[in-house]
Each structure stands twice: as structure tokens, then as C-alpha cells.
Design a protein around this motif. Sequence first.
Motif, PDB file in Angstrom:
ATOM      1  N   THR A  56      39.704   6.053   7.712  1.00 47.43           N
ATOM      2  CA  THR A  56      37.711   6.857   8.046  1.00 47.43           C
ATOM      3  C   THR A  56      37.073   6.222   8.096  1.00 47.43           C
ATOM      4  OG1 THR A  56      38.981   8.058   5.920  1.00 47.43           O
ATOM      5  CG2 THR A  56      36.736   7.915   6.145  1.00 47.43           C
ATOM      6  N   MET A  57      36.774   4.956   7.634  1.00 46.75           N
ATOM      7  CA  MET A  57      36.265   3.758   8.409  1.00 46.75           C
ATOM      8  C   MET A  57      35.463   4.132  10.000  1.00 46.75           C
ATOM      9  SD  MET A  57      34.633   3.654   5.291  1.00 46.75           S
ATOM     10  CE  MET A  57      33.182   2.595   5.939  1.00 46.75           C
ATOM     11  N   LEU A  58      37.165   3.755  10.234  1.00 46.55           N
ATOM     12  CA  LEU A  58      37.578   3.604  11.769  1.00 46.55           C
ATOM     13  C   LEU A  58      36.948   5.273  12.669  1.00 46.55           C
ATOM     14  CD1 LEU A  58      38.986   2.039  14.207  1.00 46.55           C
ATOM     15  CD2 LEU A  58      40.551   2.730  13.571  1.00 46.55           C
ATOM     16  N   ARG A  59      36.968   5.665  12.078  1.00 43.74           N
ATOM     17  CA  ARG A  59      36.599   7.052  12.740  1.00 43.74           C
ATOM     18  C   ARG A  59      35.529   7.207  12.472  1.00 43.74           C
ATOM     19  NH1 ARG A  59      41.100  11.184  14.221  1.00 43.74           N
ATOM     20  NH2 ARG A  59      43.525  10.144  13.243  1.00 43.74           N
ATOM     21  N   ALA A  60      34.996   6.982  11.426  1.00 42.63           N
ATOM     22  CA  ALA A  60      33.310   7.178  11.806  1.00 42.63           C
ATOM     23  C   ALA A  60      32.731   6.005  12.926  1.00 42.63           C
ATOM     24  CB  ALA A  60      33.338   6.311  10.268  1.00 42.63           C
ATOM     25  N   VAL A  61      33.704   5.010  12.454  1.00 42.57           N
ATOM     26  CA  VAL A  61      32.051   4.442  13.863  1.00 42.57           C
ATOM     27  C   VAL A  61      32.497   4.306  15.187  1.00 42.57           C
ATOM     28  CG1 VAL A  61      33.667   1.985  15.381  1.00 42.57           C
ATOM     29  CG2 VAL A  61      34.078   2.403  12.709  1.00 42.57           C
ATOM     30  N   ARG A  62      34.235   4.755  15.325  1.00 42.20           N
ATOM     31  CA  ARG A  62      34.111   6.001  16.354  1.00 42.20           C
ATOM     32  C   ARG A  62      33.431   6.946  17.523  1.00 42.20           C
ATOM     33  NH1 ARG A  62      41.223   6.611  16.594  1.00 42.20           N
ATOM     34  NH2 ARG A  62      41.801   4.447  17.238  1.00 42.20           N
ATOM     35  N   HIS A  63      33.424   7.879  15.775  1.00 37.31           N
ATOM     36  CA  HIS A  63      32.560   8.712  16.349  1.00 37.31           C
ATOM     37  C   HIS A  63      30.561   8.871  15.902  1.00 37.31           C
ATOM     38  CE1 HIS A  63      35.671  11.085  17.472  1.00 37.31           C
ATOM     39  NE2 HIS A  63      36.764  10.361  16.184  1.00 37.31           N
ATOM     40  N   LEU A  64      30.264   7.972  15.126  1.00 31.88           N
ATOM     41  CA  LEU A  64      28.611   7.154  14.965  1.00 31.88           C
ATOM     42  C   LEU A  64      27.570   8.081  15.765  1.00 31.88           C
ATOM     43  CD1 LEU A  64      26.836   6.242  12.328  1.00 31.88           C
ATOM     44  CD2 LEU A  64      27.140   4.238  13.615  1.00 31.88           C
ATOM     45  N   ARG A  65      27.802   7.865  16.893  1.00 31.48           N
ATOM     46  CA  ARG A  65      27.316   8.566  17.890  1.00 31.48           C
ATOM     47  C   ARG A  65      27.243   9.980  18.202  1.00 31.48           C
ATOM     48  NH1 ARG A  65      24.208   4.627  21.218  1.00 31.48           N
ATOM     49  NH2 ARG A  65      24.565   2.862  20.359  1.00 31.48           N
ATOM     50  N   GLY A  66      28.527  10.566  17.782  1.00 33.09           N
ATOM     51  CA  GLY A  66      28.627  11.885  17.968  1.00 33.09           C
ATOM     52  C   GLY A  66      27.987  12.880  16.310  1.00 33.09           C
ATOM     53  N   LEU A  67      27.172  11.802  15.439  1.00 31.15           N
ATOM     54  CA  LEU A  67      26.848  12.681  14.856  1.00 31.15           C
ATOM     55  C   LEU A  67      25.474  13.970  14.704  1.00 31.15           C
ATOM     56  CD1 LEU A  67      27.167  13.390  11.247  1.00 31.15           C
ATOM     57  CD2 LEU A  67      25.887  10.595  10.923  1.00 31.15           C
ATOM     58  N   ARG A  68      25.639  14.733  14.942  1.00 31.83           N
ATOM     59  CA  ARG A  68      24.662  15.219  14.432  1.00 31.83           C
ATOM     60  C   ARG A  68      22.947  15.910  13.964  1.00 31.83           C
ATOM     61  NH1 ARG A  68      27.909  21.320  16.814  1.00 31.83           N
ATOM     62  NH2 ARG A  68      28.970  20.600  18.561  1.00 31.83           N
ATOM     63  N   GLU A  69      24.049  15.569  12.371  1.00 32.65           N
ATOM     64  CA  GLU A  69      22.627  15.640  11.911  1.00 32.65           C
ATOM     65  C   GLU A  69      23.044  13.892  11.288  1.00 32.65           C
ATOM     66  OE1 GLU A  69      22.795  18.773   9.494  1.00 32.65           O
ATOM     67  OE2 GLU A  69      22.801  19.894  10.748  1.00 32.65           O
ATOM     68  N   PRO A  70      22.372  12.976  11.289  1.00 37.67           N
ATOM     69  CA  PRO A  70      22.118  12.085  10.914  1.00 37.67           C
ATOM     70  C   PRO A  70      22.196  11.948   9.295  1.00 37.67           C
ATOM     71  CG  PRO A  70      20.986  11.496  12.584  1.00 37.67           C
ATOM     72  CD  PRO A  70      21.640  13.088  12.309  1.00 37.67           C
ATOM     73  N   ASP A  71      21.083  12.604   8.899  1.00 36.03           N
ATOM     74  CA  ASP A  71      20.563  12.723   7.219  1.00 36.03           C
ATOM     75  C   ASP A  71      21.382  13.212   6.541  1.00 36.03           C
ATOM     76  OD1 ASP A  71      20.228  15.074   8.754  1.00 36.03           O
ATOM     77  OD2 ASP A  71      18.453  15.475   7.017  1.00 36.03           O
ATOM     78  N   GLY A  72      22.490  13.812   7.096  1.00 33.73           N
ATOM     79  CA  GLY A  72      23.779  14.149   6.630  1.00 33.73           C
ATOM     80  C   GLY A  72      24.570  13.119   6.250  1.00 33.73           C
ATOM     81  N   PHE A  73      24.503  12.161   6.910  1.00 31.92           N
ATOM     82  CA  PHE A  73      25.932  11.042   7.118  1.00 31.92           C
ATOM     83  C   PHE A  73      26.667  10.888   6.015  1.00 31.92           C
ATOM     84  CE2 PHE A  73      27.302   6.612   6.234  1.00 31.92           C
ATOM     85  CZ  PHE A  73      27.193   6.327   8.074  1.00 31.92           C
ATOM     86  N   LYS A  74      26.450  11.031   4.551  1.00 34.77           N
ATOM     87  CA  LYS A  74      27.212  11.032   3.422  1.00 34.77           C
ATOM     88  C   LYS A  74      27.923  12.054   3.401  1.00 34.77           C
ATOM     89  CE  LYS A  74      25.289  10.083  -0.265  1.00 34.77           C
ATOM     90  NZ  LYS A  74      25.092  10.897  -2.344  1.00 34.77           N
ATOM     91  N   ALA A  75      27.832  14.015   3.277  1.00 33.44           N
ATOM     92  CA  ALA A  75      28.963  14.199   3.896  1.00 33.44           C
ATOM     93  C   ALA A  75      29.897  14.194   5.174  1.00 33.44           C
ATOM     94  CB  ALA A  75      27.830  15.668   3.559  1.00 33.44           C
ATOM     95  N   TRP A  76      29.183  13.879   5.939  1.00 36.73           N
ATOM     96  CA  TRP A  76      30.275  13.804   7.008  1.00 36.73           C
ATOM     97  C   TRP A  76      30.478  12.454   6.708  1.00 36.73           C
ATOM     98  CZ3 TRP A  76      29.548   9.662  10.483  1.00 36.73           C
ATOM     99  CH2 TRP A  76      30.911   9.215  11.980  1.00 36.73           C
ATOM    100  N   LEU A  77      30.472  11.650   5.892  1.00 35.42           N
ATOM    101  CA  LEU A  77      31.628  10.672   6.219  1.00 35.42           C
ATOM    102  C   LEU A  77      32.874  10.526   5.576  1.00 35.42           C
ATOM    103  CD1 LEU A  77      32.551   7.509   6.868  1.00 35.42           C
ATOM    104  CD2 LEU A  77      31.171   7.246   4.702  1.00 35.42           C
ATOM    105  N   VAL A  78      32.369  11.417   4.430  1.00 40.51           N
ATOM    106  CA  VAL A  78      33.021  12.295   3.313  1.00 40.51           C
ATOM    107  C   VAL A  78      34.079  12.834   3.121  1.00 40.51           C
ATOM    108  CG1 VAL A  78      33.749  13.502   0.784  1.00 40.51           C
ATOM    109  CG2 VAL A  78      31.822  11.059   0.766  1.00 40.51           C
ATOM    110  N   SER A  79      33.664  14.401   4.950  1.00 43.02           N
ATOM    111  CA  SER A  79      34.536  14.929   4.826  1.00 43.02           C
ATOM    112  C   SER A  79      35.584  14.213   5.797  1.00 43.02           C
ATOM    113  CB  SER A  79      33.847  15.868   6.510  1.00 43.02           C
ATOM    114  OG  SER A  79      32.544  15.164   7.063  1.00 43.02           O
ATOM    115  N   ILE A  80      34.812  13.040   6.452  1.00 43.43           N
ATOM    116  CA  ILE A  80      36.460  12.794   7.561  1.00 43.43           C
ATOM    117  C   ILE A  80      37.634  11.605   6.618  1.00 43.43           C
ATOM    118  CG2 ILE A  80      36.462  10.513   9.074  1.00 43.43           C
ATOM    119  CD1 ILE A  80      33.870  11.083   9.941  1.00 43.43           C
ATOM    120  N   ALA A  81      37.084  12.171   4.753  1.00 40.54           N
ATOM    121  CA  ALA A  81      37.678  11.420   4.318  1.00 40.54           C
ATOM    122  C   ALA A  81      38.817  12.292   3.724  1.00 40.54           C
ATOM    123  CB  ALA A  81      37.227  10.374   3.280  1.00 40.54           C
ATOM    124  N   VAL A  82      38.178  13.626   4.135  1.00 39.47           N
ATOM    125  CA  VAL A  82      38.660  14.485   3.362  1.00 39.47           C
ATOM    126  C   VAL A  82      40.060  14.716   3.997  1.00 39.47           C
ATOM    127  CG1 VAL A  82      38.510  17.484   2.429  1.00 39.47           C
ATOM    128  CG2 VAL A  82      36.964  15.396   2.050  1.00 39.47           C
TER     129      VAL A  82
END
Length: 740
Positions: free
Chosen positions: A53-79
Amino acid sequence: MSPTADAARVAAARAGDRHALESLLGDHLPLVYAVVRRALGADPDVDDVVQETMLRAVRHLRGLREPDGFKAWLVSIAVSQIQERARRLARHRARAVAPLDLGVAEPPDPDADVAALAEDRVDVDRELRLIAQATGFLNAAERQTLALWSQEVAGTMTRAEVAAALSLSPAHTAVRVQRMRARLDLALTVLRALRSAPRCAGLGEVAASWDAGAEPRWLKRLGRHVADCEACLLAGRRGVPAARVLALPWLLQVPAVLTEGLPALVGAGSAGAGGAASGGVAALVADAVRRVAGYLNVKIVGTAGVGVAAATAAVLAVTATAPPASPPTPPAPPPQAAPATTPSGTAPTPAGSPSPSPPAAARHVVTAQGVTSADLYVAVDGDDSGPGSAARPYATLARAVDVVQPGQVIALRAGTHRPAATIAITTSGLAARRITLSNLVGERPVVDGSALPGGQWLINQTGGYWTVQGLELRNAPSHAYVCRSCHDNVFRRLSMHDNGDTALTLRDAGTRGNQVLDSDFARNHDTADRGGSADGLAIKNGGGPGNVVRGNRFAENSGDGLDLSNFTDPVTVVGNWAYGNGHNRWNIAAFNGPGNGVKLGGGSPAPAVAHVVVDNASWDNAGYGFTEAGNPGRLTVTNNTAYRNGGTGFAFVYSQARLRRNVALANGRDVQVGGGVDDAGNSWGQDGWATTVLRSGDPATARGERAPTGQLPSTTFLLNRKDKTMGASMTAGAAAPPPA
């Protein structure tokens, strides 16, 4: 942490700011671990899923469209990773299901009070183990929903964030949660009925051919009988509801193994992302996670640890583990006279003899509210010639810190402790065996420096890997607490007030990886410099990466609230309140207090440092609300509020600062910026901003008592009706800590 604070840190991390990324990881890695552990239980793949999960967040951090939704985005990767693991298992032979422990248990008290339950670890363990077993009856999708819902009831995720993580609408999420809870409640009822004494004969007949495996198909069979049996229903409903147990604030222990393989994983992530920029972010993640590893094993994250705690009772205790193969060598303490006896009552090691291995520390619960047990105790009626036990405590804190070993806990009992000399802390803990100095739950010890000779400090510390929490330090003739070249320490839930100089000072080279959390620094003043030197918190005259200041109040000090003068590495300043500093409350002649709320520089010349300043409020200070103080660096200043300060609200003239979504109202001058400052998108560049847009201009509630776990009081002060994305959130880092 507020979404706006997350967005600011995401932006800073994308720009290469290692400390913004460090803060993101420190706040969200425990949440990811909790969600995965809740969904997978004690599965050996938990750590792998978290790492991926953390590795994929690293790879795709620059592609996060809505930075204020970081928590939900990161948890969705975990799911997604949890789902991927389920698909992999479906393609292979199913793993054996371990049989449940159906031994007869003492029936829980149906009238059990949750507050009492929180203080009784045995009862909590029982309830959490039962919930963990009941989870086995759920299918994979229901376990994912439970993993997220447990964080919702713990207060670390909102329903909207849960819905986003599941990629569902809030309405659909509500239906899924309701169905999951119904099955969880049924599973708990079945398990309690099976463990009751005497067990229902009819239920025994239904379970005769059951292998005690927690499988969904058996829940239906057993549940049919329980639903129609009055005796089983009565036995099955004697217990604390799952939601109440899951909402208890418990320790989240993140295994160190999560960091051991990160360099290689991150390297692979960089190659997979295929870009220098992405690789740079990946490298920052590896470094940041390594830094937070030292304190995550005892970190309290508000109530975020509930999810993982419910999966296994083992994570409820701080367990002394073997140090890493090559642990950092703590600085050697100065030579001291050997004590007559050790805490265990044995004779000390003769001078010149090899030191024995440190004793294994006992298991102790360390929460944000304090500790319930310790290795060493200090009480005002104690005796330094005793063993320092609960029955025969030491009399002085100096004695306890002199003999403490890595991994041990010191409990300072309630009462007023009056040392006659400066307390010197020279022993260091280890990354995997921190030293804790804490109050006992429900007690508030006071260390009063009024008996010290003039000019002496109350506490002087060197070294690292300490957690110091739940203490009140007052009336020192000079500095209350000075930490020199300290590293990887956590200062939490402290009250330092009415001292003769700065309350807490972190200084000198090697000041790195420290956290100052949920503390109050108030009414400290000096007379030698006519009020000009006594700050609330100072991180100054040194350098070192990774220092974090979060959730604190700097109030009514004669100098500045927070002072970062002449500190050469970035400090992350998130969710703090500074108010009333620089006013002469002591009738000091020719008063010289500068009275800045948040001072982000200073020195001759001031070094260029890229501090990150997010979600803070500064009001009613005599000087500036926020000032660079000559710092020419690239500061990140986002979602802060300056109100009614006597000087300028935001004074950034010489720096290359980037200011976004800040609010300045009713200051002597709202803003003063130089040509190198990027200040687009703040209140002073927009129409319609005036004090009338504030929901409240009265700070009374903001000055109130903190919650027992340290969070700042709830308030509408400085919140606005015009644009909720602007200014400080006034939640002050409600997602807790890092820690201890």
C-alpha cells in the motif's frame, strides 16, 4: 489532521519537502496498518499488504487529483490491496481455518461501564479477542467494511472518507455497514452463547459436527438456533456492544518489520514509476518511514489504534523486543557514583566490570492518558534508598532517571515534587526500547522548581528515545526543560507555565526527529532580558531534520509563542494555537517582549530554512501573528489564521515563501510580503473578508480544558461562514500522534 493540512503537505511532498512527507507518513501509516490488520486479522500477509500500500502511494502520489482527500485515497489503496490478496487466495488452495477457543468464559457484566472497562485491561482483552474471533465469520467484503467502520467509530475517519475508500456513495456505504454490523452482532451472540456455562443443549447438538472453524456458512446454521432460543439469546447478549469497545483509545503498535524492507521496495517503486521525480518522492518515503519507526511502536493515534487492537490483544501492550542488529549507540552518560542497589535490589556492577545486559522491560500499557503500571515509581513520600517499586517508590525523579534502563517506564505519582537541583537526564533509550516518563492514568504530577537556586534549569536532557508525558512543570527560576542535541523524543500532554525563562527548549546540533504534541506553554517570563527571552517553545541554535510541533498552545509568554531562531533544518508546525504573547503581565520595567505568535527564523544572518506551517492560529499577540523573522528560505504557509495581532498578521518580506488559503483579520496590518513571496489565494487578495464572517470572535472556548487524551477543546472561534477551506480548521491535529 484536517484535509487542508493534508493537501498542503501533499503539495510540499510533491515539491520535494521530506519533512512534509514525513508528517504525512507519521499520521497515516498507523491508520493503514489498523485497517489492514482489522481486515486480515493475524494473517501473515498483513505486513506485506501494508508495505505494498505504501509503495503504491509512493508511485502514484503525483497523480492524486484531490490532495485534500489524501486519507481516503490512501485507505482506498489499502482496500484494493486487501481485495487483491483475497483474489490471489481464491486462485490457490484455501488456507486452513484455525479452530476458535470455545472454552467456558466468565460471563461479562451486562451493566459494565465502558469507563471502567477502559481501566481493566483483562476485560478489554476478553472483549477484543471475542471480536477478533467473530470477525472470522464475516466474508472478505464484510471484513473490509468492518476495518473501515472501526476507524469511523474510533474517530479517525469520517463516514464520507469510509465511503470514498470503498468507492461507494454514503447511502450505499450505510447499507453495507448496517449489514456488516448485523452479522458481527450475530457472530458475537453465537460465540457468547457457545462459551456460556452451562451451554444450551440444543446449541450443542447443532454444533456437534462443527470443527470450531469461524466460517461464514456455520454462522448461518448456528445463528438460526440462537435466534429462536431464549436461553442462547440471553447468554449471547451479555456483553459490551462492539461499537463501544472499538471506540476505546488503545495503543497501536506498528511492527518494525514494516520498515526493514522499505529501501528495496521503494527502489522498485521508483523504477516502476519511471521518473526521477517519482523516484525522489519514493526516496523521501523510505527515509521518512525509517525515521518514524523509532516511535511508532508506542505511538498513540487518538483512538486510531482501536481497529488493530480489536484484532489481537497482543498489540495492547508495549513489548520489550530485541534491539536491531546494529542499534544506534546512545551517548555515554558522565561518570557517576554507583548506587547502593539497583531497582531490582541487586548489588551494582563494580567499576571497570563489563556491564550486564539490560533487563527485559515489563509489559506496560502506554496511552495518551498516561500509564497504568511502571517499572519505577516516584512519589513525594517515597525513599530513594528503596527499590522504586509501587509499594516502595523513590522520593526523587533524579534517582529514577539515574537508574532507568532502555525499555522501562517511570511513573511519577500525583503530588508536588520539589527538586533541590537540576534533574539531569543522560541515559538514552533505543529505537525498539524507548524510555517513558509519565503520569499514572487519572493523576497529574507537578514538578515545581521554586526550591532551585537562581538561574538553574529544572530539567536538562541529552540523548534520545524518550517519551515524556502528562507532567506539569512550573516555577523554575530559569528554563523549565532544555533538551540538548536530543533526538527521537516525544513530549506530549505537558503543561509548562510560570517559569523564569523559556518553557521547553530543543537546541544544538543533532536535534532531530523530536515531536512536541498536545502541550500547553503559558505565562513564562524572564526579568534579566526584560521579558525578551522567555518563549513558550523554542527550537533554536542548532539543526537536525524531522522535528514536529503539533496540537500545542503557546499562550501569554513574555517573549514569543514559538521561536525557531537560528535553526538550520525544516520544522513541521501543524495545528497549534499561539495567543496573548508579548504583553507585560508582570509589571516588568522597560518591558522588551517581542510577542510574536509564530516566529519562523532569526539569527545573524538568519539561515534559509523551508519550514512547513499548516493549520495554525495566532491571535491577540503584541507582535506579529506569523513572521519569517528574516528567514530567506522557501517556507510553506498554508491554512493559517492571524487575528487581532498588534503587529502584522503575516510578515514575509525577505523569504521565498508560498502562502495559500490563509486568513488575516483585524491585525495592526494584515499582511506584508516581499517580491519573492507567492501569496495567491489568501483572504487579503479576495473580496468580502471581514470579522463579520467569523462564526465566533470570542476565544473563551479555545482557552478551555483539553480532552483527557490531549486534544484541544472544541471551539467555533475563528471559523468562518464564507469559505470553510480558508484559514485554520481549529481542530488542531485531532488525529494524534505521533508518538510515543
